[in-house]
Design a protein around this motif. Structure first.
Motif, short mmCIF file in Angstrom:
data_model
loop_
_atom_site.label_atom_id
_atom_site.label_comp_id
_atom_site.label_asym_id
_atom_site.label_seq_id
_atom_site.Cartn_x
_atom_site.Cartn_y
_atom_site.Cartn_z
N TRP A 153 -20.60 -11.46 2.89
CA TRP A 153 -19.58 -12.43 2.80
C TRP A 153 -18.90 -12.19 1.13
O TRP A 153 -17.76 -12.29 1.02
N ILE A 154 -19.90 -11.72 0.39
CA ILE A 154 -19.15 -11.65 -1.10
C ILE A 154 -18.55 -10.37 -0.91
O ILE A 154 -17.29 -10.16 -1.76
N VAL A 155 -19.03 -9.42 -0.49
CA VAL A 155 -17.97 -8.09 -0.30
C VAL A 155 -16.56 -8.40 0.28
O VAL A 155 -15.41 -7.71 -0.10
N ALA A 156 -16.56 -9.25 1.43
CA ALA A 156 -15.35 -9.72 2.11
C ALA A 156 -14.45 -10.27 1.13
O ALA A 156 -13.38 -10.21 1.08
N ALA A 157 -15.09 -11.27 0.17
CA ALA A 157 -14.07 -12.20 -0.63
C ALA A 157 -13.62 -10.95 -1.73
O ALA A 157 -12.50 -11.18 -2.06
N VAL A 158 -14.21 -10.07 -2.27
CA VAL A 158 -13.69 -8.94 -3.15
C VAL A 158 -12.91 -8.26 -2.45
O VAL A 158 -11.65 -8.05 -3.03
N ALA A 159 -12.94 -7.97 -1.22
CA ALA A 159 -11.93 -7.15 -0.45
C ALA A 159 -10.70 -7.94 -0.44
O ALA A 159 -9.67 -7.19 -0.44
N ALA A 160 -10.88 -9.38 -0.01
CA ALA A 160 -9.70 -9.94 0.17
C ALA A 160 -8.89 -10.25 -1.01
O ALA A 160 -7.52 -10.23 -0.98
N VAL A 161 -9.51 -10.20 -2.16
CA VAL A 161 -8.79 -10.50 -3.48
C VAL A 161 -8.01 -9.15 -3.70
O VAL A 161 -6.92 -9.35 -4.20
N VAL A 175 -20.26 -10.97 10.19
CA VAL A 175 -18.86 -10.72 10.35
C VAL A 175 -18.11 -12.12 10.77
O VAL A 175 -16.80 -12.14 10.03
N LEU A 176 -18.56 -12.95 11.12
CA LEU A 176 -18.00 -14.41 11.25
C LEU A 176 -17.77 -15.06 9.97
O LEU A 176 -16.57 -15.59 9.65
N GLY A 177 -18.72 -15.06 9.18
CA GLY A 177 -18.58 -15.47 7.89
C GLY A 177 -17.54 -14.75 7.03
O GLY A 177 -16.61 -15.20 6.13
N ALA A 178 -17.32 -13.44 7.20
CA ALA A 178 -16.43 -12.67 6.44
C ALA A 178 -15.05 -12.84 6.79
O ALA A 178 -14.15 -12.82 6.00
N LEU A 179 -15.02 -13.16 8.21
CA LEU A 179 -13.45 -13.43 8.75
C LEU A 179 -13.18 -14.79 8.01
O LEU A 179 -11.85 -14.80 7.85
N LEU A 220 -1.29 -5.94 7.23
CA LEU A 220 -2.01 -5.01 7.80
C LEU A 220 -3.19 -4.55 7.14
O LEU A 220 -4.12 -4.06 7.92
N TRP A 221 -3.47 -4.96 5.88
CA TRP A 221 -4.59 -4.40 5.08
C TRP A 221 -5.64 -5.25 5.25
O TRP A 221 -6.83 -5.06 5.36
N MET A 222 -5.56 -6.64 5.66
CA MET A 222 -6.70 -7.71 5.82
C MET A 222 -7.67 -7.15 7.04
O MET A 222 -8.78 -7.12 7.05
N PRO A 223 -6.83 -6.74 8.40
CA PRO A 223 -8.01 -6.29 9.38
C PRO A 223 -8.54 -5.00 9.03
O PRO A 223 -9.79 -4.82 9.54
N ILE A 224 -7.91 -4.35 8.28
CA ILE A 224 -8.88 -3.04 7.98
C ILE A 224 -9.80 -3.45 6.90
O ILE A 224 -10.92 -2.89 7.00
N ALA A 225 -9.70 -4.34 6.05
CA ALA A 225 -10.92 -4.80 5.17
C ALA A 225 -11.86 -5.43 6.06
O ALA A 225 -12.83 -5.33 5.60
N LEU A 226 -11.79 -6.31 6.91
CA LEU A 226 -12.48 -6.70 7.82
C LEU A 226 -13.33 -5.78 8.59
O LEU A 226 -14.48 -5.97 8.99
N GLY A 227 -12.63 -4.69 9.00
CA GLY A 227 -13.50 -3.66 9.82
C GLY A 227 -14.45 -3.05 8.97
O GLY A 227 -15.26 -2.71 9.27
N GLY A 228 -14.16 -2.79 7.66
CA GLY A 228 -14.91 -2.34 6.66
C GLY A 228 -16.31 -3.12 6.56
O GLY A 228 -17.39 -2.89 6.35
N CYS A 229 -15.81 -4.42 6.60
CA CYS A 229 -16.97 -5.26 6.35
C CYS A 229 -17.90 -5.55 7.53
O CYS A 229 -19.05 -5.60 7.58
N LEU A 230 -17.31 -5.26 8.93
CA LEU A 230 -18.02 -5.10 10.10
C LEU A 230 -19.03 -3.76 9.93
O LEU A 230 -20.32 -3.66 10.26
N ILE A 231 -18.54 -2.88 9.34
CA ILE A 231 -19.19 -1.49 9.20
C ILE A 231 -20.51 -1.88 8.33
O ILE A 231 -21.67 -1.37 8.51
#
Length: 96
Positions: free
Chosen positions: A19-27, A74-78, A40-51
């Motif tokens: 979740w923290i990595v997802a917040a940093v990636a979204a920012v 993944v749901l929290g990252a979403l 375009l880049w938000m789903p790519i970052a979410l895919g990185g969070c999935l991995i």
């Protein structure tokens, strides 16, 4: 024969780390990506969070609850990325 865990390791730490990595990636996406390419880049970052969620949960080495932990990660990252994305979307409307 398997032996029971006497003191199972905390698995919440791995979920919250994603979740923290997802917040940093979204920012970072919100700051670095042009306004018209953020969607375009938000789903790519979410895919990185999935991995990352798979890597973190596999590195813990615990079988019990693996699917639930990955799903929670993944749901929290979403949700985290969604809230931050909504914030950037509203800020782009105000400045427009």
């Amino acid at each position: 024969m398997t032996t029971p865990d006497l003191a199972p390791p905390r698995t919440v730490v791995g979920v919250v780390a994603v979740w923290i990595v997802a917040a940093v990636a979204a920012v970072l996406v919100g700051i670095l990506a042009p306004v018209d390419q953020r969607a375009l880049w938000m789903p790519i970052a979410l895919g990185g969070c999935l991995i990352l969620a798979f890597v973190v949960q596999l590195s813990l080495g615990r079988v019990r609850g693996f699917i639930e932990r990955v799903a929670a990660s993944v749901l929290g990252a979403l949700f985290v990325m969604g809230f931050i994305g909504v914030g950037f979307g509203l800020s782009s409307l105000v400045t427009a």
